[in-house]
Design an enzyme around this catalytic site. Sequence first.
Site, PDB file in Angstrom:
ATOM      1  N   CYS A  68       0.819  -1.563  -0.064  1.00 23.64           N
ATOM      2  CA  CYS A  68      -0.438  -0.127  -0.544  1.00 23.64           C
ATOM      3  C   CYS A  68       0.735   1.343   0.065  1.00 23.64           C
ATOM      4  CB  CYS A  68      -0.617  -0.100   1.251  1.00 23.64           C
ATOM      5  SG  CYS A  68      -1.847  -1.273   1.875  1.00 23.64           S
ATOM      6  N   ARG A 120       4.200   1.203  -6.640  1.00 19.80           N
ATOM      7  CA  ARG A 120       4.148  -0.108  -5.439  1.00 19.80           C
ATOM      8  C   ARG A 120       3.484  -0.856  -5.908  1.00 19.80           C
ATOM      9  NH1 ARG A 120       6.770   2.193  -0.926  1.00 19.80           N
ATOM     10  NH2 ARG A 120       5.524   0.808   0.214  1.00 19.80           N
ATOM     11  N   TRP A 126      -2.890  -2.549  -1.274  1.00 18.58           N
ATOM     12  CA  TRP A 126      -2.542  -3.799  -1.925  1.00 18.58           C
ATOM     13  C   TRP A 126      -3.567  -4.543  -1.012  1.00 18.58           C
ATOM     14  CZ3 TRP A 126      -0.383  -5.621  -5.945  1.00 18.58           C
ATOM     15  CH2 TRP A 126      -0.536  -7.378  -6.096  1.00 18.58           C
ATOM     16  N   ASN A 135      -0.866  -0.032   5.689  1.00 15.73           N
ATOM     17  CA  ASN A 135      -0.251  -0.449   5.736  1.00 15.73           C
ATOM     18  C   ASN A 135       0.207  -1.801   6.312  1.00 15.73           C
ATOM     19  OD1 ASN A 135       1.049  -1.694   3.352  1.00 15.73           O
ATOM     20  ND2 ASN A 135       3.775  -0.398   4.180  1.00 15.73           N
ATOM     21  N   GLY A 136      -0.574  -2.590   6.410  1.00 16.41           N
ATOM     22  CA  GLY A 136       0.392  -3.947   6.679  1.00 16.41           C
ATOM     23  C   GLY A 136      -0.649  -5.063   7.084  1.00 16.41           C
ATOM     24  N   GLU A 195      16.539 -22.858 -10.606  1.00 18.13           N
ATOM     25  CA  GLU A 195      16.036 -21.620 -10.590  1.00 18.13           C
ATOM     26  C   GLU A 195      17.706 -20.256 -11.533  1.00 18.13           C
ATOM     27  OE1 GLU A 195      13.115 -20.138 -10.503  1.00 18.13           O
ATOM     28  OE2 GLU A 195      13.960 -18.073  -9.128  1.00 18.13           O
ATOM     29  N   LYS A 209      17.401 -17.518 -13.607  1.00 22.27           N
ATOM     30  CA  LYS A 209      17.620 -15.603 -13.781  1.00 22.27           C
ATOM     31  C   LYS A 209      17.952 -15.667 -14.252  1.00 22.27           C
ATOM     32  CE  LYS A 209      14.712 -15.138 -11.537  1.00 22.27           C
ATOM     33  NZ  LYS A 209      13.684 -15.402 -10.969  1.00 22.27           N
ATOM     34  N   GLU A 253      16.786 -15.842 -18.002  1.00 19.56           N
ATOM     35  CA  GLU A 253      16.220 -14.532 -18.700  1.00 19.56           C
ATOM     36  C   GLU A 253      16.765 -13.083 -18.234  1.00 19.56           C
ATOM     37  OE1 GLU A 253      12.593 -14.306 -15.986  1.00 19.56           O
ATOM     38  OE2 GLU A 253      13.439 -14.702 -14.702  1.00 19.56           O
ATOM     39  N   HIS A 297      25.654 -39.212 -16.013  1.00 23.05           N
ATOM     40  CA  HIS A 297      24.625 -39.965 -16.900  1.00 23.05           C
ATOM     41  C   HIS A 297      24.559 -38.953 -18.400  1.00 23.05           C
ATOM     42  CE1 HIS A 297      23.713 -42.457 -14.085  1.00 23.05           C
ATOM     43  NE2 HIS A 297      23.896 -42.023 -13.185  1.00 23.05           N
ATOM     44  N   LYS A 314       5.404  -9.824 -17.565  1.00 26.75           N
ATOM     45  CA  LYS A 314       4.570 -10.370 -15.820  1.00 26.75           C
ATOM     46  C   LYS A 314       4.218 -11.247 -15.784  1.00 26.75           C
ATOM     47  CE  LYS A 314       5.556  -9.900 -11.729  1.00 26.75           C
ATOM     48  NZ  LYS A 314       7.457 -10.442 -11.258  1.00 26.75           N
TER      49      LYS A 314
HETATM   50  O1  M6R Z   1       2.467 -15.070 -11.834  1.00 29.82           O
HETATM   51  P1  M6R Z   1       2.871 -16.669 -11.346  1.00 29.82           P
HETATM   52  O2  M6R Z   1       3.661 -17.082 -10.486  1.00 29.82           O
HETATM   53  O3  M6R Z   1       2.145 -17.488 -11.893  1.00 29.82           O
HETATM   54  O4  M6R Z   1       3.607 -17.080 -12.891  1.00 29.82           O
HETATM   55  C1  M6R Z   1       4.744 -18.250 -13.448  1.00 29.82           C
HETATM   56  C2  M6R Z   1       5.923 -17.860 -14.165  1.00 29.82           C
HETATM   57  O5  M6R Z   1       5.663 -16.729 -15.077  1.00 29.82           O
HETATM   58  C3  M6R Z   1       7.102 -17.149 -13.847  1.00 29.82           C
HETATM   59  O6  M6R Z   1       7.696 -17.252 -12.262  1.00 29.82           O
HETATM   60  C4  M6R Z   1       8.444 -16.491 -14.882  1.00 29.82           C
HETATM   61  O7  M6R Z   1       9.135 -17.837 -14.631  1.00 29.82           O
HETATM   62  C5  M6R Z   1       9.071 -15.745 -14.723  1.00 29.82           C
HETATM   63  N1  M6R Z   1       9.522 -14.719 -14.922  1.00 29.82           N
HETATM   64  C6  M6R Z   1      10.691 -15.833 -13.654  1.00 29.82           C
HETATM   65  O8  M6R Z   1      11.376 -15.462 -12.953  1.00 29.82           O
END
Ligand code: M6R
Length: 620
Positions: free
Chosen positions: A2, A27, A78, A104-105, A489, A493, A496, A512, A615
């Site tokens: 928020c 935010r 939020w 907020n919180g 992960e 990162k 991407e 393997h 996103k």
């Molecule tokens: O909104 P979501 O958590 O469902 O999104 C899932 C993936 O699209 C998301 O985690 C994506 O892999 C990110 N860009 C990774 O950093």
Amino acid sequence: MCGIVGYVGKRDALDIVVDALRRMEYRGYDSAGVAILDGQGSLAVEKKAGRLENLDKQIAEVGRDSLAGSTGMGHTRWATHGQPTDRNAHPHVSTDHKIAVVHNGIIENYAPLRTELEDAGVEFSSDTDTETAVHLMEREYTVGEHAGDFVAAAYATLRRLEGAFTLVFTHADHPDTIVAARRSTPLVVGVGDGEMFVASDVTAFIEHTRDAVELGQDEVVVITADGYTVTDFDGVVTGGKPFHIDWDLAAAEKGGYDYFMLKEIAEQPAALSDTLLGHLQDGRIVLDEQRLSDQDLRDVDKVFVVACGTAYHAGMIAKYAIEHWTRLPVEVELASEFRYRDPVLDRSTLVVAISQSGETADTLEAVRHAKDQKARVLAICNTNGAQIPRESDAVLYTHAGPEIGVASTKCFLAQIAAAYMVGLALAQAVGTKYQDEVVREFEALEQIPQAVEKVLEQMEPVRDLARQFASSDTVLFLGRHVGYPVALEGALKLKELAYIHAEGFAAGELKHGPIALIEDGLPVIIVMPSPTGRALLHSKMVSNIREIQARGATTIVIAEPDDDAAAAVADHLIPIPATPTLLQPLVSTVPLQVFAATVAQSRGYDVDKPRNLAKSVTVE
Ligand code: M6R
């Protein structure tokens, strides 16, 4: 999370407050509202779900004249408790329509407080935890020990609240004064010339003043147009820390960081604490929304986790904990594959859908498929009121706050913490853990934000390493057990953000096939299992590292500080604090995020908006 602003001065408060809300839009929010005091004992409130334009429209409809005054406050919400609707939007007002509050919180003890107030005849007009604060304040001000004393009544109210909160109070009969308080959520004071501000961050008032005051934990500030006083919750003067803001506006929105993603990495300790907050009550784990009976949970005989991308990796990590704690079989599925392979589901299957946005099409369709097959669905989501939680039988929200960077960081850690709480809730339901064991596991989780804080303090050498390897064509990541999804992960990162070929492997799988990729100087990042938790895994990993070193790999090893065996096989060592094995991903992921972001920056890429990505992915 928020955005909050409060203003006392001589100018038109409405303009200043609405402008401040606009500056804090970054935010993230789902509704907005304002309260303006006319200086003659009246309070006007307008609030509306949706974008700020909706509020603008409503203000235009009622007429700006009805919101004239030089004291006011505003809020972008939020949602945490209660859907993002008009009635749940802030400010909330007292029954006599004199006091307004924005928050907020999370007020952790809102449920008993609400019962107490309802028993005393108070009628609530929202589903929020916030509304308890305004009714408590009204009681303190009208019949409490400090009746008639606005500031003292606010202190008395604050002392009754538990949880994390920034609260701002105004009273129509005290139009020259605003009282604001903070506990674990942000609040800064802006010191102007004949006017004062309080806000969630400096962007709200940077246009008007660059002189600010930082508040500490559990501090209250009382502002008037001419000055401020900072105290503790008992009214004892503590002072506050004045500072000068030398950021420009764009930097201010990002808290001084170059990118939202970097800010979000730094916010991870808070994201974790906020996600855990309030979920252990009387020795039991509680979810946010539960449309399932205890018997439904007891009947669960199999768990599926469905998710995409980073959320899928969080699910993979959670599998280790949920199976260990509940002895129930857990399968983790890419949501995009789930419904196309006819999984075996029935009434006693629990499908855990993990999604930051709550709108990812693949995950949503997986949820719908599970429901068609009569399975129970529990959502872990960061967005209150999104489609996935709405269609689920139970919900646990991650309180990471809005994640603006496309690459998921703080939500990943929050998802792991939330999924662990689901594991503990199941363990308590099916009876595989005693209450004291559940409490112990939860308390161990509560230690993690501090450990993450420590990791964040030691990131400069990781940035140096990242710059050193920024021109690599390939980087490999190895892990074992919970470290394996962490490796995946780390690779995601790097792919991407930096557009580098990166792959994560289970270290035991190397021989393997993937070991053929190793060549002279190839950087390999290794997530070392704890030498104390799973000693066997640890020694096997040491052998795996030797195998790749013998073939020329450059090893970058993430390990506990006293791990001499790891240090002996590391060309570069990244120390992380010792944690219980199952909790290690919450700390070992952080250097990987920093590494990927720094490589991307060194290559000149925008880490908030990687190419080709969105996103939230709302198409299949
Ligand atoms: O909104 P979501 O958590 O469902 O999104 C899932 C993936 O699209 C998301 O985690 C994506 O892999 C990110 N860009 C990774 O950093």
